[in-house]
Design a protein around this motif. Structure first.
Motif, PDB file in Angstrom:
ATOM      1  N   GLY A  21       0.787  -1.225   0.000  1.00 48.40           N
ATOM      2  CA  GLY A  21       0.000   0.000   0.000  1.00 48.40           C
ATOM      3  C   GLY A  21       0.818   1.274   0.000  1.00 48.40           C
ATOM      4  O   GLY A  21       0.323   2.335   0.390  1.00 48.40           O
ATOM      5  N   ARG A  22       2.068   1.201  -0.452  1.00 52.83           N
ATOM      6  CA  ARG A  22       2.912   2.405  -0.467  1.00 52.83           C
ATOM      7  C   ARG A  22       2.296   3.527  -1.289  1.00 52.83           C
ATOM      8  O   ARG A  22       2.340   4.699  -0.891  1.00 52.83           O
ATOM      9  CB  ARG A  22       4.301   2.074  -1.023  1.00 52.83           C
ATOM     10  N   SER A  23       1.731   3.203  -2.442  1.00 54.02           N
ATOM     11  CA  SER A  23       1.151   4.231  -3.305  1.00 54.02           C
ATOM     12  C   SER A  23      -0.015   4.939  -2.626  1.00 54.02           C
ATOM     13  O   SER A  23      -0.178   6.155  -2.750  1.00 54.02           O
ATOM     14  CB  SER A  23       0.692   3.623  -4.640  1.00 54.02           C
ATOM     15  N   THR A  24      -0.816   4.175  -1.897  1.00 57.81           N
ATOM     16  CA  THR A  24      -1.926   4.775  -1.161  1.00 57.81           C
ATOM     17  C   THR A  24      -1.408   5.694  -0.069  1.00 57.81           C
ATOM     18  O   THR A  24      -1.944   6.787   0.153  1.00 57.81           O
ATOM     19  CB  THR A  24      -2.818   3.676  -0.563  1.00 57.81           C
ATOM     20  N   VAL A  25      -0.359   5.267   0.630  1.00 62.20           N
ATOM     21  CA  VAL A  25       0.248   6.114   1.658  1.00 62.20           C
ATOM     22  C   VAL A  25       0.772   7.402   1.036  1.00 62.20           C
ATOM     23  O   VAL A  25       0.576   8.492   1.585  1.00 62.20           O
ATOM     24  CB  VAL A  25       1.382   5.352   2.381  1.00 62.20           C
ATOM     25  N   ALA A  26       1.415   7.295  -0.119  1.00 57.12           N
ATOM     26  CA  ALA A  26       1.953   8.479  -0.789  1.00 57.12           C
ATOM     27  C   ALA A  26       0.842   9.450  -1.168  1.00 57.12           C
ATOM     28  O   ALA A  26       0.962  10.667  -0.963  1.00 57.12           O
ATOM     29  CB  ALA A  26       2.738   8.063  -2.033  1.00 57.12           C
ATOM     30  N   ARG A  27      -0.260   8.930  -1.701  1.00 57.44           N
ATOM     31  CA  ARG A  27      -1.378   9.810  -2.083  1.00 57.44           C
ATOM     32  C   ARG A  27      -1.997  10.467  -0.844  1.00 57.44           C
ATOM     33  O   ARG A  27      -2.390  11.637  -0.881  1.00 57.44           O
ATOM     34  CB  ARG A  27      -2.435   9.017  -2.852  1.00 57.44           C
ATOM     35  N   ALA A  28      -2.083   9.717   0.239  1.00 59.89           N
ATOM     36  CA  ALA A  28      -2.642  10.274   1.472  1.00 59.89           C
ATOM     37  C   ALA A  28      -1.755  11.394   1.999  1.00 59.89           C
ATOM     38  O   ALA A  28      -2.257  12.421   2.484  1.00 59.89           O
ATOM     39  CB  ALA A  28      -2.804   9.179   2.521  1.00 59.89           C
ATOM     40  N   LEU A  29      -0.452  11.212   1.930  1.00 61.83           N
ATOM     41  CA  LEU A  29       0.467  12.252   2.378  1.00 61.83           C
ATOM     42  C   LEU A  29       0.337  13.503   1.504  1.00 61.83           C
ATOM     43  O   LEU A  29       0.395  14.633   2.005  1.00 61.83           O
ATOM     44  CB  LEU A  29       1.902  11.730   2.364  1.00 61.83           C
ATOM     45  N   GLU A  30       0.150  13.309   0.210  1.00 66.72           N
ATOM     46  CA  GLU A  30      -0.100  14.456  -0.667  1.00 66.72           C
ATOM     47  C   GLU A  30      -1.373  15.179  -0.253  1.00 66.72           C
ATOM     48  O   GLU A  30      -1.430  16.415  -0.272  1.00 66.72           O
ATOM     49  CB  GLU A  30      -0.206  13.994  -2.118  1.00 66.72           C
ATOM     50  N   ASN A  31      -2.387  14.414   0.131  1.00 66.18           N
ATOM     51  CA  ASN A  31      -3.669  15.008   0.516  1.00 66.18           C
ATOM     52  C   ASN A  31      -3.547  15.918   1.734  1.00 66.18           C
ATOM     53  O   ASN A  31      -4.340  16.852   1.897  1.00 66.18           O
ATOM     54  CB  ASN A  31      -4.702  13.911   0.810  1.00 66.18           C
ATOM     55  N   VAL A  32      -2.583  15.631   2.612  1.00 68.47           N
ATOM     56  CA  VAL A  32      -2.438  16.449   3.821  1.00 68.47           C
ATOM     57  C   VAL A  32      -1.265  17.411   3.712  1.00 68.47           C
ATOM     58  O   VAL A  32      -0.796  17.944   4.716  1.00 68.47           O
ATOM     59  CB  VAL A  32      -2.300  15.569   5.083  1.00 68.47           C
ATOM     60  N   GLY A  33      -0.794  17.652   2.484  1.00 69.87           N
ATOM     61  CA  GLY A  33       0.136  18.745   2.264  1.00 69.87           C
ATOM     62  C   GLY A  33       1.596  18.409   2.099  1.00 69.87           C
ATOM     63  O   GLY A  33       2.436  19.322   2.042  1.00 69.87           O
ATOM     64  N   TYR A  34       1.930  17.132   1.955  1.00 68.87           N
ATOM     65  CA  TYR A  34       3.323  16.775   1.745  1.00 68.87           C
ATOM     66  C   TYR A  34       3.681  16.861   0.261  1.00 68.87           C
ATOM     67  O   TYR A  34       2.871  16.533  -0.611  1.00 68.87           O
ATOM     68  CB  TYR A  34       3.612  15.351   2.232  1.00 68.87           C
ATOM     69  N   TYR A  35       4.901  17.294   0.001  1.00 71.51           N
ATOM     70  CA  TYR A  35       5.478  17.203  -1.339  1.00 71.51           C
ATOM     71  C   TYR A  35       6.101  15.819  -1.438  1.00 71.51           C
ATOM     72  O   TYR A  35       7.027  15.493  -0.692  1.00 71.51           O
ATOM     73  CB  TYR A  35       6.534  18.287  -1.550  1.00 71.51           C
ATOM     74  N   VAL A  36       5.591  14.977  -2.338  1.00 74.65           N
ATOM     75  CA  VAL A  36       5.976  13.568  -2.380  1.00 74.65           C
ATOM     76  C   VAL A  36       6.892  13.292  -3.556  1.00 74.65           C
ATOM     77  O   VAL A  36       6.575  13.639  -4.705  1.00 74.65           O
ATOM     78  CB  VAL A  36       4.729  12.658  -2.450  1.00 74.65           C
ATOM     79  N   VAL A  37       8.028  12.670  -3.266  1.00 77.37           N
ATOM     80  CA  VAL A  37       8.973  12.225  -4.294  1.00 77.37           C
ATOM     81  C   VAL A  37       8.918  10.707  -4.335  1.00 77.37           C
ATOM     82  O   VAL A  37       9.278  10.035  -3.354  1.00 77.37           O
ATOM     83  CB  VAL A  37      10.409  12.694  -3.975  1.00 77.37           C
ATOM     84  N   ASP A  38       8.468  10.132  -5.443  1.00 79.33           N
ATOM     85  CA  ASP A  38       8.263   8.682  -5.545  1.00 79.33           C
ATOM     86  C   ASP A  38       9.441   8.023  -6.254  1.00 79.33           C
ATOM     87  O   ASP A  38      10.121   8.637  -7.082  1.00 79.33           O
ATOM     88  CB  ASP A  38       6.975   8.392  -6.303  1.00 79.33           C
ATOM     89  N   ASN A  39       9.667   6.741  -5.917  1.00 80.08           N
ATOM     90  CA  ASN A  39      10.674   5.917  -6.572  1.00 80.08           C
ATOM     91  C   ASN A  39      12.051   6.569  -6.504  1.00 80.08           C
ATOM     92  O   ASN A  39      12.774   6.656  -7.500  1.00 80.08           O
ATOM     93  CB  ASN A  39      10.275   5.655  -8.035  1.00 80.08           C
ATOM     94  N   LEU A  40      12.430   7.035  -5.334  1.00 79.66           N
ATOM     95  CA  LEU A  40      13.704   7.722  -5.154  1.00 79.66           C
ATOM     96  C   LEU A  40      14.795   6.718  -4.797  1.00 79.66           C
ATOM     97  O   LEU A  40      14.641   5.937  -3.864  1.00 79.66           O
ATOM     98  CB  LEU A  40      13.585   8.767  -4.034  1.00 79.66           C
ATOM     99  N   PRO A  41      15.923   6.722  -5.517  1.00 82.25           N
ATOM    100  CA  PRO A  41      17.033   5.833  -5.138  1.00 82.25           C
ATOM    101  C   PRO A  41      17.586   6.215  -3.766  1.00 82.25           C
ATOM    102  O   PRO A  41      17.656   7.396  -3.418  1.00 82.25           O
ATOM    103  CB  PRO A  41      18.074   6.084  -6.239  1.00 82.25           C
TER     104      PRO A  41
END
Length: 292
Positions: A21-41
């Motif tokens: 559920g990482r993608s869901t967590v990432a979208r939820a964090l975006e919803n509450v104002g986080y700038y999300v960087v996905d698939n980061l080495p």
């Protein structure tokens, strides 16, 4: 810059089992104002943190998502976290997990191979990923076990946990559950309230839940209930200063009874109320309330 002043950068690092559920967590964090960087080495985490810290208000709340799609993944994420702390940052590591059988069903549903499966079986890929991620899981500040959560429930839990509080300090999630369905793996504390009489055996209460006033009154009026809630709330409140000093921001408290419908629900609601009255944000989640 070489360091992040306290409060300047709210840095969350998300990892976990593929299909958890990482993608869901990432979208939820975006919803509450986080700038999300996905698939980061992993090798770019420190540099990305420096850039986020220098980015001002737009990147003050930043989340980085790491997974096995990135090459050279997880060679030493725990070491990277420690290096960030030495540089003055305060990263919060979130790990997302679920039981193997649930992960398998999710992969079969979308008809995708596991990133580490290769020519082997799906289970082989999951096992390899678990071995790779074990140090990160053991070091996680927050664990979300999504075995019993659908996408909406997971998003709701993440948003409640990471929504910027009106006052700084430790935040609680108080969760009820049924022992017959398993102990929540993402709990920081687990308590058992099966010592209280079960409303299930009262015909007029059986079909109701612990959020109903009649059931709540019945549970809280039992001998030992008030003493338990008072003592447990006192114990938790006694740990807050130390946990805050160690940088922990979110605590999950699990209260269990047999089926997770009556006693644990009522006690969970009362415990959350008392924590809130003491000045600590506390939301509730009733994992198994609808299972009976």
């Amino acid at each position: 810059m070489n360091s992040a002043d306290e409060g300047e950068l709210d840095l969350v690092i998300v990892t976990g089992i593929s299909g958890g559920g990482r993608s869901t967590v990432a979208r939820a964090l975006e919803n509450v104002g986080y700038y999300v960087v996905d698939n980061l080495p992993e090798s770019l985490v420190a540099q990305a943190a420096e850039l986020a810290a220098a980015g001002g208000s737009e990147t003050r709340r930043t989340a980085m998502v790491l997974d096995v799609r990135a090459r050279a993944f997880m060679t030493d994420l725990v070491g990277v976290i420690e290096d960030l702390r030495k540089a003055g940052f305060k990263p919060h590591l979130v790990f997302v997990d679920a039981d193997d059988d649930v992960i398998i069903r999710r992969f079969e549903k979308v008809r995708r191979a596991h990133p580490l499966q290769g020519d082997g079986l799906l289970g082989d890929g999951i096992a390899a990923e678990r071995r790779l991620l074990e140090p990160a899981r053991n070091s996680a500040d927050t664990l979300f076990d999504t075995t019993h959560l659908n996408e909406n429930q997971l998003r709701d839990r993440v948003e409640k946990a990471f929504l910027a509080p009106s006052t700084p300090g430790l935040q609680f999630t108080c969760m009820s559950f049924g022992f017959k369905y398993g102990i929540p793996r993402d709990a920081d504390y687990v308590a058992d309230v099966r010592f209280l009489p079960n409303p299930y055996w009262v015909p007029s209460l059986r079909e109701h839940t612990g959020t109903d006033e009649a059931v709540s009154d019945y549970v809280l009026d039992q001998d030992g209930a008030e003493a338990f809630v008072e003592a447990y709330a006192s114990l938790l409140l006694g740990t807050t200063e130390g946990f805050e000093r160690e940088g922990k921001r979110y605590m999950t408290i699990a209260i269990g009874c047999t089926g997770g419908k009556h006693r644990s629900v009522a006690i969970t609601e009362e415990l959350a109320r008392r924590l809130g009255d003491a000045g600590f944000p506390a939301n509730t989640h009733h994992r198994d309330r609808g299972n009976e």
